[in-house]
Design an enzyme around this catalytic site. Structure first.
Site: not given
Length: 368
Positions: A110, A141, A221-223, A275-277
């Site tokens: 993100h 993520d 900002g720590n992400s 898997l696609g869910v």
């Protein structure tokens, strides 16, 4: 009258001498336990001081070892000024850390979700490198970045499966997008949490399960920065903080990320079984309160995915994969990540009170 005063003084003097003799006798008779008590108290205080100094020294050592490998992620945008025309604007938006001296950097997806801007990284010594490649993971993520460099300082990846609640951890990051290499210390507050993460600077949000909870301050900002143990090993990638609360931050366990990094270094891209869910995790407590099966509630099925071809529907609850129960600590993402593209799996699904068994063949996750 003077005689009575003299006698009173003599009696007081005798009484004081008697008391001193009694106290002296008691001290002599109980000298061993008294001295032992004093020694124990002094030993305890010295030990406490040593422990505090030792932990502080350990944290300082972690920071000194890790900081050179922590980078700030900078976003470059072109904005239109009505008076002077187009202007280039740079803003620190997140954190990353170097895992390979040849320029491989980990951060959150993100943080670099905008595909219409240019990104660069700034190292702790002030050098700036343009990001040449961005590989975004579809499962976690996570984004893997590449810069043209060599001989960069790196961080070692630890084993988050060995984490204990209460264990001391250190977070380093680009707090608020402007205070680079900010250090905070805390403990592991919990494991196996589920959150929806996004960036206050904009971009996508994503539900992530099986994350580490910590009370080490993780600010905007720590992400993408590292969560470290006292051996200066990365045990998590800082991903989010709880809005409206203090000292509640979250990190992606590094043991979930290590296989992705190893595979990327081998193949040059992220290859994920898919898997696609899209789903919501029903925890054991929620299942008991609502009378629902424990597992993942399917909110969306991706067109053309393995789940779609297997017959999974919105509203289904996937409770098991190949007999493995889906729980907070054994998440769907963790179970799927253990397979390879092309593997066949058996889904146990609860649909309107009925238990179904569906077969799915995992496909490769899309690039973005």
């Amino acid at each position: 009258m003077p005689r009575f005063r003299l006698i009173g003084k003599i009696k007081k003097k005798h009484l004081l001498i008697t008391l001193l003799l009694v106290v002296g006798a008691i001290v002599y008779l109980y000298r061993a336990p008294i001295f032992s008590f004093i020694q124990d108290r002094l030993t305890l205080e010295i030990r406490t001081i040593r422990e505090v100094v030792s932990e502080e020294g350990a944290v300082i050592s972690v920071v000194e070892k890790a900081s050179p490998a922590v980078v700030s992620i900078v976003e470059k945008k072109v904005i239109l000024n009505p008076f002077s025309g187009p202007l280039s604007q740079e803003q620190g938006i997140g954190t990353g850390f170097i895992v390979n001296a040849n320029g491989t950097i980990l951060t959150n997806k993100h943080v670099v979700s905008d595909q219409d801007v240019e990104y660069s990284v700034v190292t702790s010594d002030g050098k700036q490198y343009e990001i040449k490649e961005i590989h975004r993971d579809t499962l976690y993520d996570l984004a893997i970045l590449k810069v043209n460099a060599s001989g960069l300082p790196t961080l070692s990846l630890g084993d988050s499966n060995l984490l204990k609640v209460g264990q001391t951890v250190v977070a380093i990051g680009n707090a608020l997008g402007q205070f680079s290499n900010t250090v905070t210390r805390g403990v592991v507050s919990g494991v196996g949490r589920g959150i929806t993460a996004g960036s206050v600077f904009g971009g996508q949000t994503q539900y992530i399960d099986d994350v580490i909870q910590t009370d080490a301050a993780i600010n905007p900002g720590n992400s993408g920065g590292p969560l470290l143990n006292l051996s200066a090993e990365v045990i998590g990638i800082n991903v989010a903080m709880a809005s409206g609360a203090e000292n509640i931050g979250f990190s992606i366990p590094i043991s979930l990320i290590k296989p992705v990094v190893a595979q990327f270094e081998s193949d040059g891209r992220i290859i994920r079984p898919f898997l696609g869910v899209s789903y919501y995790l029903i925890t054991e407590n929620e299942a008991q309160l609502r009378g629902l099966p424990q597992g993942v509630f399917v909110q969306k099925v991706i067109t053309g995915s393995a789940a779609k071809k297997a017959g999974v529907r919105v509203g289904d609850v996937i409770t098991k994969i190949d007999g493995k129960e889906i729980t907070q600590t054994n998440s769907l993402a963790k179970v799927i990540s253990a397979y390879n593209v092309g593997d066949s799996i058996t889904l146990t699904v609860s649909r309107k009170g009925k238990i179904l068994t569906l077969k799915a063949t995992l496909r490769e996750a899309p690039t973005n």
